[in-house]
Write a protein that holds these residues in place. Structure first.
Motif: not given
Length: 115
Positions: A6-7, A9, A20, A22, A38, A92, A94, A107, A109-110
């Motif tokens: 994931e990216s 955030g 976001l 994935c 989440r 977070v 996911y 993993q 992303t916040q």
């Protein structure tokens, strides 16, 4: 080996937007069901949105009309476009897919929504 990364955030003000991503490897998102979940501090992990192999989508009531799940088969990536963000969206995030009965999580992303 299945891997989800994931990216996207970050910190955003209320009313703002984030997208976001994935990125998947070891599994083709075009033939898989992929979901975004989440988990906020002190709360259980909850389903946010799902996209099936046929492209059908489903959303939690709390995000309907604000979030959109989509995928790019060529990039083997699933996206979550989040608009009109609220402080209660802070968590977070996911992504998840299930392969041969085994859940595979990224993993996380916040996402923080705050002024």
């Amino acid at each position: 080996q299945v891997q989800l990364v994931e990216s996207g955030g970050g910190l955003v003000q209320p009313g703002g937007s984030l997208r976001l991503s994935c990125a998947a490897s070891g599994v083709a998102v075009s033939i898989a069901t992929v979901a975004w979940y989440r988990q906020a501090p002190g709360k259980e992990r909850e389903s946010v949105a799902t996209i099936t192999s046929s492209g059908s989508t489903n959303y939690a009531d709390s995000v309907k009309g604000r979030f959109t799940i989509s995928r790019d088969n060529a990039k083997n990536t699933v996206y979550l476009q989040m608009n009109s963000l609220k402080p209660e969206d802070t968590a977070v995030y996911y992504c998840l897919t299930v392969l041969l009965g085994v859940p595979r999580w990224g993993q996380g992303t916040q996402v923080t929504v705050s002024s």
